[in-house]
Each structure stands twice: as C-alpha cells, then as structure tokens.
Write an enzyme that holds these catalytic residues in place. Structure first.
Site, PDB file in Angstrom:
ATOM      1  CB  VAL A  65       1.465 -18.565  15.548  1.00  0.00           C
ATOM      2  CG1 VAL A  65       0.376 -19.190  14.700  1.00  0.00           C
ATOM      3  CG2 VAL A  65       1.148 -17.126  15.909  1.00  0.00           C
ATOM      4  CG  ASN A  91      -4.399 -15.188   8.086  1.00  0.00           C
ATOM      5  OD1 ASN A  91      -4.630 -14.159   7.438  1.00  0.00           O
ATOM      6  ND2 ASN A  91      -5.174 -15.567   9.094  1.00  0.00           N
ATOM      7  CE1 TYR A 151      -0.853  -3.699   9.914  1.00  0.00           C
ATOM      8  CE2 TYR A 151      -1.252  -5.340  11.625  1.00  0.00           C
ATOM      9  CZ  TYR A 151      -1.465  -4.869  10.335  1.00  0.00           C
ATOM     10  OH  TYR A 151      -2.270  -5.563   9.470  1.00  0.00           O
TER      11      TYR A 151
HETATM   12  N1  LIG Z   1      -8.247  -6.823   8.111  1.00  0.00           N
HETATM   13  C1  LIG Z   1      -7.368  -5.959   7.617  1.00  0.00           C
HETATM   14  O1  LIG Z   1      -7.637  -4.744   7.474  1.00  0.00           O
HETATM   15  C2  LIG Z   1      -6.018  -6.446   7.202  1.00  0.00           C
HETATM   16  C3  LIG Z   1      -5.358  -5.780   6.172  1.00  0.00           C
HETATM   17  C4  LIG Z   1      -4.096  -6.229   5.795  1.00  0.00           C
HETATM   18  C5  LIG Z   1      -3.523  -7.322   6.403  1.00  0.00           C
HETATM   19  N2  LIG Z   1      -4.198  -7.941   7.401  1.00  0.00           N
HETATM   20  C6  LIG Z   1      -3.544  -9.103   8.016  1.00  0.00           C
HETATM   21  O2  LIG Z   1      -4.328 -10.270   7.732  1.00  0.00           O
HETATM   22  C7  LIG Z   1      -4.117 -11.256   8.754  1.00  0.00           C
HETATM   23  C8  LIG Z   1      -5.468 -11.735   9.271  1.00  0.00           C
HETATM   24  O3  LIG Z   1      -6.104 -10.628   9.860  1.00  0.00           O
HETATM   25  P1  LIG Z   1      -7.703 -10.498   9.965  1.00  0.00           P
HETATM   26  O4  LIG Z   1      -8.074  -9.171   9.476  1.00  0.00           O
HETATM   27  O5  LIG Z   1      -8.342 -11.689   9.381  1.00  0.00           O
HETATM   28  O6  LIG Z   1      -7.837 -10.485  11.548  1.00  0.00           O
HETATM   29  P2  LIG Z   1      -8.767 -11.307  12.537  1.00  0.00           P
HETATM   30  O7  LIG Z   1      -8.496 -10.734  13.882  1.00  0.00           O
HETATM   31  O8  LIG Z   1     -10.151 -11.368  12.027  1.00  0.00           O
HETATM   32  O9  LIG Z   1      -8.153 -12.802  12.465  1.00  0.00           O
HETATM   33  C9  LIG Z   1      -6.891 -13.072  12.991  1.00  0.00           C
HETATM   34  C10 LIG Z   1      -6.905 -14.515  13.468  1.00  0.00           C
HETATM   35  O10 LIG Z   1      -5.601 -14.821  13.974  1.00  0.00           O
HETATM   36  C11 LIG Z   1      -5.752 -15.489  15.215  1.00  0.00           C
HETATM   37  N3  LIG Z   1      -4.583 -15.293  16.075  1.00  0.00           N
HETATM   38  C12 LIG Z   1      -4.189 -14.143  16.674  1.00  0.00           C
HETATM   39  N4  LIG Z   1      -3.114 -14.367  17.451  1.00  0.00           N
HETATM   40  C13 LIG Z   1      -2.819 -15.698  17.339  1.00  0.00           C
HETATM   41  C14 LIG Z   1      -1.835 -16.541  17.903  1.00  0.00           C
HETATM   42  N5  LIG Z   1      -0.945 -16.088  18.777  1.00  0.00           N
HETATM   43  N6  LIG Z   1      -1.830 -17.844  17.551  1.00  0.00           N
HETATM   44  C15 LIG Z   1      -2.754 -18.336  16.684  1.00  0.00           C
HETATM   45  N7  LIG Z   1      -3.730 -17.588  16.127  1.00  0.00           N
HETATM   46  C16 LIG Z   1      -3.757 -16.282  16.448  1.00  0.00           C
HETATM   47  C17 LIG Z   1      -7.010 -14.887  15.834  1.00  0.00           C
HETATM   48  O11 LIG Z   1      -7.536 -15.746  16.831  1.00  0.00           O
HETATM   49  C18 LIG Z   1      -7.905 -14.746  14.615  1.00  0.00           C
HETATM   50  O12 LIG Z   1      -8.667 -15.901  14.399  1.00  0.00           O
HETATM   51  C19 LIG Z   1      -3.267 -10.555   9.821  1.00  0.00           C
HETATM   52  O13 LIG Z   1      -1.907 -10.909   9.642  1.00  0.00           O
HETATM   53  C20 LIG Z   1      -3.452  -9.069   9.505  1.00  0.00           C
HETATM   54  O14 LIG Z   1      -2.362  -8.282   9.934  1.00  0.00           O
HETATM   55  C21 LIG Z   1      -5.429  -7.559   7.809  1.00  0.00           C
HETATM   56  C1  LIG Z   2      -6.724  -1.826  12.845  1.00  0.00           C
HETATM   57  C2  LIG Z   2      -5.585  -1.903  11.893  1.00  0.00           C
HETATM   58  C3  LIG Z   2      -5.817  -2.929  10.798  1.00  0.00           C
HETATM   59  C4  LIG Z   2      -4.642  -2.878   9.846  1.00  0.00           C
HETATM   60  C5  LIG Z   2      -5.139  -3.116   8.495  1.00  0.00           C
HETATM   61  C6  LIG Z   2      -4.038  -3.064   7.477  1.00  0.00           C
HETATM   62  O1  LIG Z   2      -3.090  -4.086   7.727  1.00  0.00           O
HETATM   63  C7  LIG Z   2      -3.338  -1.759   7.424  1.00  0.00           C
HETATM   64  C8  LIG Z   2      -3.099  -1.149   6.259  1.00  0.00           C
HETATM   65  C9  LIG Z   2      -2.310   0.093   6.316  1.00  0.00           C
HETATM   66  C10 LIG Z   2      -2.151   0.932   5.298  1.00  0.00           C
HETATM   67  C11 LIG Z   2      -2.932   0.858   4.088  1.00  0.00           C
HETATM   68  C12 LIG Z   2      -2.591   1.630   3.023  1.00  0.00           C
HETATM   69  C13 LIG Z   2      -3.386   1.583   1.811  1.00  0.00           C
HETATM   70  C14 LIG Z   2      -2.921   2.208   0.718  1.00  0.00           C
HETATM   71  C15 LIG Z   2      -3.688   2.065  -0.556  1.00  0.00           C
HETATM   72  O2  LIG Z   2      -5.035   2.333  -0.355  1.00  0.00           O
HETATM   73  C16 LIG Z   2      -3.111   2.972  -1.629  1.00  0.00           C
HETATM   74  O3  LIG Z   2      -3.050   4.282  -1.146  1.00  0.00           O
HETATM   75  C17 LIG Z   2      -1.708   2.498  -1.950  1.00  0.00           C
HETATM   76  C18 LIG Z   2      -1.290   2.959  -3.319  1.00  0.00           C
HETATM   77  C19 LIG Z   2       0.027   2.262  -3.628  1.00  0.00           C
HETATM   78  C20 LIG Z   2       0.697   2.848  -4.823  1.00  0.00           C
HETATM   79  O4  LIG Z   2      -0.014   3.405  -5.695  1.00  0.00           O
HETATM   80  O5  LIG Z   2       1.915   2.747  -4.884  1.00  0.00           O
END
Ligand SMILES: NC(=O)c1ccc[n+]([C@@H]2O[C@H](COP(=O)([O-])OP(=O)(O)OC[C@H]3O[C@@H](n4cnc5c(N)ncnc54)[C@H](O)[C@@H]3O)[C@@H](O)[C@H]2O)c1
Ligand SMILES: CCCCC[C@H](O)/C=C/C=C\C=C\C=C\[C@@H](O)[C@@H](O)CCCC(=O)O
Length: 273
Positions: A65, A91, A151
């Site tokens: 991407v 995503n 991040y």
């Molecule tokens: N898992 C969590 O705790 C969490 C929470 C909130 C938001 N997110 C967000 O959700 C999205 C998906 O995360 P996930 O948890 O499924 O992670 P994951 O690592 O399981 O999946 C991410 C996918 O993106 C692909 N990817 C990474 N870099 C890329 C690139 N340059 N080009 C194309 N593909 C690429 C990876 O190969 C992988 O398949 C991310 O944006 C992440 O920040 C994750």
């Molecule tokens: C290895 C890192 C993976 C990152 C995962 C993800 O993207 C990160 C999340 C970061 C923070 C999460 C915060 C969660 C907060 C909630 O559980 C809650 O506390 C929020 C309440 C919101 C409100 O009441 O206004």
C-alpha cells in the site's frame, strides 16, 4: 448499503481484521478484492475463501500500500476484473516500531492514498456510482496510546481525514460515504508477545499488556466485524466514528454532530447505496 452484488476492495486482507471484514462481506453476497503485501498468506486466504464462497467472488492482488503505482494498478485491475467498485476498506496497518517513518507511511499516508483512489473511482462527479469508504483507525485515534506515540498520531490522522471527507460538502458531489472504525485491542497477529528477548523490550510489553488487561482484555475479531457490518449497512452514517470496546461494545464517538457523523447530504439524492 446492501452488499449483495456489490464489489469491495480490502487492503491488508490476508489475515486479522482485514480477513474478517472480507469474509463478512462475502457472506453478504459481495465480491471482494484482497490486497496484501504478504503474497503467500494472501493467496492462501483467497483460496480458502474462494472454496467457501466461490472462486468468482474473490481476487487476490499482491500490493504494497505504500507503493502508489501498485495501488493505482490494483484499483484498475479490480475494475477490469469485476466491472465495478462500491466499497473500499483501508485496513492495512502496522504497530509502533523503531522505523516510525514506515508506520506513518503505512498507517496514514497510504490510507489517504487509498481514500483518494476510492473517491477517484467511485465519485458520482467523475461518472462513478457513489459508494462507501471505511478507514480502519483505532481507539488510539481517539485517546493517547502512551506506548505508541506515532501509531497514535497516525490513527488520529485517519479519524480526522474520514470526518473531513465525510461531510455534505464532499458527499453532495461524490455520493461516497466516508467513515472511521476505531476498535480497541483485538486478538490478531498485530498483538505482540507477552515475553520479550531483552529487558528494555519487556518494559514496553509489560506496559502494553497491563494497559490491555486494564481495558478488559482483547476483543474478538468477530466483535469488530459486527460493528463493521453495522457501519456498512447504515446509509445514514457519513463522517461517523464508530468505536468498538470491551466496556461499551459498539457506539459512536460523540462530537458536536452527535458523533454519528453529520447529515449524509444536504439535498435529496437518488442513492444506490
Ligand atoms: N488488532 C488490534 O488490536 C487493532 C485494534 C485497533 C485497530 N487495529 C487496526 O486494524 C488494522 C488491521 O490490523 P490487524 O490487527 O488485523 O493486524 P494484522 O497484522 O493481523 O494484519 C495487518 C495486515 O496488513 C498487511 N500489511 C501490512 N503492511 C502492509 C503494506 N505495506 N501493504 C499491504 N499490506 C500490508 C499485513 O500483511 C497483514 O496482513 C490495522 O490498521 C490496525 O492498526 C488493530
Ligand atoms: C500492539 C498494538 C496494537 C494496537 C491496538 C490498538 O490499535 C490500540 C488501541 C489503543 C488504545 C485503546 C484504548 C481503549 C479504550 C477503551 O477500552 C475505553 O477505555 C475507551 C472509553 C471511551 C469513552 O468512554 O469515551
């Protein structure tokens, strides 16, 4: 938007949340193009989903991407292969790491790129049919994830981008809804281990897991996917910022506009959504 017969493009679809979003749309009768930098995993996931939902319903496109040319080519291949594009899910993302420029490139610059490509190909003012863009942010886009400053910055940017483009000023011309999805920590491969190889790393991991545990632990992918589908199907949501947390389940970030976005449009439009 009813997904039956629609065409979606999902970045980072080989695993984790991207695979979950992809499968949920296939279940609703959509066709999905899976983009991922992980070619072997992407092909394996696409084969598995093709066996389950029909080979004609899926297409895997190896794509980094961060590479503008690869992204432009992928969008054009999707249109050639399926004949239309209705949903874009930006995503693909990575977690905090030393190479913060890469985090910025993947998590924010590439999401902006994918959003503009989606608007370019779906916008009514360019002869498109309108559509939907869902940008996958994070609760780190709404609060300060202390152990991930870059991040956090990227995810705040994704929320701001989606809210700005999710206003009537844009929708009235494009017919494309733009929303952000903000899950908290979810059980996917992005999660780090609990045991590190160095004392310095262990400090960071302990902080991450202490925080995660303090927030009620990890969400299941299926919990996030349920919110995702709700956002897809609710045509009244434009510029909306959906949260998925252990404490409150699925809700919307409250802003002046009620957090459920602003009115989709200021004038009557025939919607294919
Ligand atoms: N898992 C969590 O705790 C969490 C929470 C909130 C938001 N997110 C967000 O959700 C999205 C998906 O995360 P996930 O948890 O499924 O992670 P994951 O690592 O399981 O999946 C991410 C996918 O993106 C692909 N990817 C990474 N870099 C890329 C690139 N340059 N080009 C194309 N593909 C690429 C990876 O190969 C992988 O398949 C991310 O944006 C992440 O920040 C994750
Ligand atoms: C290895 C890192 C993976 C990152 C995962 C993800 O993207 C990160 C999340 C970061 C923070 C999460 C915060 C969660 C907060 C909630 O559980 C809650 O506390 C929020 C309440 C919101 C409100 O009441 O206004």
């Amino acid at each position: 938007m009813k997904l039956r017969g629609k065409v979606a493009l999902v970045t980072g679809a080989a695993q984790g949340l991207g695979r979950g979003f992809t499968e949920s749309m296939l279940q609703q009768g959509a066709k999905v193009a899976l983009l991922d930098i992980k070619v072997l995993d992407g092909r394996k996931t696409t084969k598995e989903l093709g066996l389950k939902y029909g080979q004609d319903k899926v297409l895997f496109l190896p794509c980094d991407v961060t590479d503008k040319g690869q992204m432009e080519s992928a969008f054009q291949q999707v249109l050639r292969h399926f004949g239309q594009l209705d949903v874009v899910v930006n995503n693909a993302g990575v977690t905090e790491q030393e190479n913060w420029e890469l985090v910025l490139d993947i998590n924010l610059r590439s999401v902006i790129q994918g959003t503009y490509l989606g608007l370019h190909h779906m916008s009514r003012e360019r002869g498109g049919g309108g559509g939907l863009i869902i940008n996958i942010a994070s609760m780190a886009g709404l609060i300060a994830m202390f152990h991930g400053p870059v991040y956090t910055a990227t995810k705040h940017g994704v929320v701001g981008l989606s809210r700005s483009l999710g206003t009537p000023f844009h929708f009235d011309r494009t017919g494309v809804r733009v929303c952000a999805l903000c899950p908290t920590m979810t059980d996917t491969p992005i999660q780090p281990p609990r045991v590190a190889s160095t004392p310095e790393e262990q400090v960071k991991l302990d902080a991450h897991w202490a925080y995660t545990d303090s927030q009620g632990g990890l969400l299941k992918v299926s919990e996030v996917v349920a919110g995702f589908l709700q956002l897809v199907e609710d045509d009244s949501k434009n510029g909306a910022v959906m949260r998925v947390t252990k404490q409150k389940g699925v809700d919307y970030q409250p802003y002046g506009g009620g957090g459920q976005g602003v009115p989709v449009t200021t004038r009557k439009t025939r919607s294919k959504l």
